[in-house]
Design a protein around this motif. Structure first.
Motif, PDB file in Angstrom:
ATOM      1  N   PRO A  81       0.842  -1.208   0.000  1.00 35.22           N
ATOM      2  CA  PRO A  81       0.000   0.000   0.000  1.00 35.22           C
ATOM      3  C   PRO A  81       0.874   1.253   0.000  1.00 35.22           C
ATOM      4  O   PRO A  81       1.987   1.259   0.532  1.00 35.22           O
ATOM      5  CB  PRO A  81      -0.782  -0.119   1.306  1.00 35.22           C
ATOM      6  N   ASP A  82       0.380   2.309  -0.621  1.00 36.95           N
ATOM      7  CA  ASP A  82       1.146   3.558  -0.734  1.00 36.95           C
ATOM      8  C   ASP A  82       1.604   4.079   0.618  1.00 36.95           C
ATOM      9  O   ASP A  82       2.729   4.561   0.755  1.00 36.95           O
ATOM     10  CB  ASP A  82       0.316   4.632  -1.451  1.00 36.95           C
ATOM     11  N   GLU A  83       0.745   3.992   1.631  1.00 35.88           N
ATOM     12  CA  GLU A  83       1.097   4.486   2.965  1.00 35.88           C
ATOM     13  C   GLU A  83       2.304   3.733   3.520  1.00 35.88           C
ATOM     14  O   GLU A  83       3.235   4.328   4.067  1.00 35.88           O
ATOM     15  CB  GLU A  83      -0.093   4.344   3.914  1.00 35.88           C
ATOM     16  N   LEU A  84       2.310   2.422   3.359  1.00 42.62           N
ATOM     17  CA  LEU A  84       3.433   1.613   3.832  1.00 42.62           C
ATOM     18  C   LEU A  84       4.694   1.943   3.055  1.00 42.62           C
ATOM     19  O   LEU A  84       5.770   2.091   3.638  1.00 42.62           O
ATOM     20  CB  LEU A  84       3.118   0.117   3.701  1.00 42.62           C
ATOM     21  N   ARG A  85       4.591   2.077   1.762  1.00 42.51           N
ATOM     22  CA  ARG A  85       5.760   2.406   0.934  1.00 42.51           C
ATOM     23  C   ARG A  85       6.373   3.742   1.369  1.00 42.51           C
ATOM     24  O   ARG A  85       7.594   3.874   1.460  1.00 42.51           O
ATOM     25  CB  ARG A  85       5.357   2.453  -0.527  1.00 42.51           C
ATOM     26  N   GLU A  86       5.525   4.726   1.658  1.00 43.49           N
ATOM     27  CA  GLU A  86       6.029   6.037   2.089  1.00 43.49           C
ATOM     28  C   GLU A  86       6.712   5.938   3.453  1.00 43.49           C
ATOM     29  O   GLU A  86       7.761   6.542   3.673  1.00 43.49           O
ATOM     30  CB  GLU A  86       4.891   7.064   2.117  1.00 43.49           C
ATOM     31  N   ARG A  87       6.137   5.164   4.378  1.00 47.97           N
ATOM     32  CA  ARG A  87       6.765   4.990   5.696  1.00 47.97           C
ATOM     33  C   ARG A  87       8.127   4.327   5.555  1.00 47.97           C
ATOM     34  O   ARG A  87       9.082   4.701   6.237  1.00 47.97           O
ATOM     35  CB  ARG A  87       5.856   4.167   6.613  1.00 47.97           C
ATOM     36  N   ARG A 117      10.111   4.430   2.884  1.00 46.60           N
ATOM     37  CA  ARG A 117      11.020   5.432   2.284  1.00 46.60           C
ATOM     38  C   ARG A 117      11.536   6.411   3.347  1.00 46.60           C
ATOM     39  O   ARG A 117      12.725   6.730   3.385  1.00 46.60           O
ATOM     40  CB  ARG A 117      10.300   6.214   1.187  1.00 46.60           C
ATOM     41  N   LEU A 118      10.626   6.894   4.206  1.00 51.23           N
ATOM     42  CA  LEU A 118      11.035   7.831   5.255  1.00 51.23           C
ATOM     43  C   LEU A 118      12.021   7.191   6.218  1.00 51.23           C
ATOM     44  O   LEU A 118      13.013   7.816   6.612  1.00 51.23           O
ATOM     45  CB  LEU A 118       9.807   8.352   6.014  1.00 51.23           C
ATOM     46  N   ARG A 119      11.767   5.948   6.575  1.00 52.84           N
ATOM     47  CA  ARG A 119      12.668   5.239   7.493  1.00 52.84           C
ATOM     48  C   ARG A 119      14.048   5.045   6.860  1.00 52.84           C
ATOM     49  O   ARG A 119      15.069   5.221   7.522  1.00 52.84           O
ATOM     50  CB  ARG A 119      12.052   3.888   7.879  1.00 52.84           C
ATOM     51  N   ILE A 120      14.073   4.727   5.580  1.00 55.31           N
ATOM     52  CA  ILE A 120      15.352   4.567   4.871  1.00 55.31           C
ATOM     53  C   ILE A 120      16.111   5.883   4.872  1.00 55.31           C
ATOM     54  O   ILE A 120      17.319   5.913   5.115  1.00 55.31           O
ATOM     55  CB  ILE A 120      15.124   4.045   3.433  1.00 55.31           C
ATOM     56  N   ARG A 121      15.415   6.969   4.614  1.00 54.81           N
ATOM     57  CA  ARG A 121      16.069   8.292   4.630  1.00 54.81           C
ATOM     58  C   ARG A 121      16.649   8.597   6.006  1.00 54.81           C
ATOM     59  O   ARG A 121      17.759   9.110   6.129  1.00 54.81           O
ATOM     60  CB  ARG A 121      15.077   9.378   4.225  1.00 54.81           C
ATOM     61  N   GLU A 122      15.891   8.279   7.067  1.00 57.00           N
ATOM     62  CA  GLU A 122      16.383   8.517   8.433  1.00 57.00           C
ATOM     63  C   GLU A 122      17.666   7.734   8.684  1.00 57.00           C
ATOM     64  O   GLU A 122      18.626   8.262   9.247  1.00 57.00           O
ATOM     65  CB  GLU A 122      15.327   8.108   9.459  1.00 57.00           C
ATOM     66  N   VAL A 123      17.687   6.497   8.272  1.00 62.61           N
ATOM     67  CA  VAL A 123      18.872   5.665   8.469  1.00 62.61           C
ATOM     68  C   VAL A 123      20.029   6.204   7.643  1.00 62.61           C
ATOM     69  O   VAL A 123      21.167   6.282   8.118  1.00 62.61           O
ATOM     70  CB  VAL A 123      18.567   4.196   8.114  1.00 62.61           C
TER      71      VAL A 123
END
Length: 83
Positions: free
Chosen positions: A63-69, A71-77
């Motif tokens: 789902p788009d919401e999961l994909r965005e979460r 992506r954000l987590r990857i950016r944080e890492v």
């Protein structure tokens, strides 16, 4: 070779058979063994079923919401690693 050693050898080859990575002679040899060895045939069927389920599951989109979460987590890492 003992029977258990022979089965162990064929069980290793099952993965290659399922992935179409065996030559024709090896495929024939494995299939002959599977025809005569019920425990190996059961393991082959299990591996084939698991492979089909994984393939089917990997075809589904998140789902788009999961994909965005994610992506954000990857950016944080990535930001933490670069600091």
């Amino acid at each position: 070779m003992t029977s258990s050693e022979e089965c162990a050898n064929f069980l290793e080859q099952i993965v290659y058979l399922l992935d179409n990575e065996l030559d024709e002679a090896s495929c024939t040899e494995v299939r002959i063994h599977l025809d005569s060895c019920h425990p190996c045939l059961e393991k082959y069927d299990l591996q084939r079923t698991v492979k089909a389920i994984v393939a089917r599951s990997c075809a589904e989109s998140a789902p788009d919401e999961l994909r965005e979460r994610v992506r954000l987590r990857i950016r944080e890492v990535q930001i933490r690693i670069s600091e």
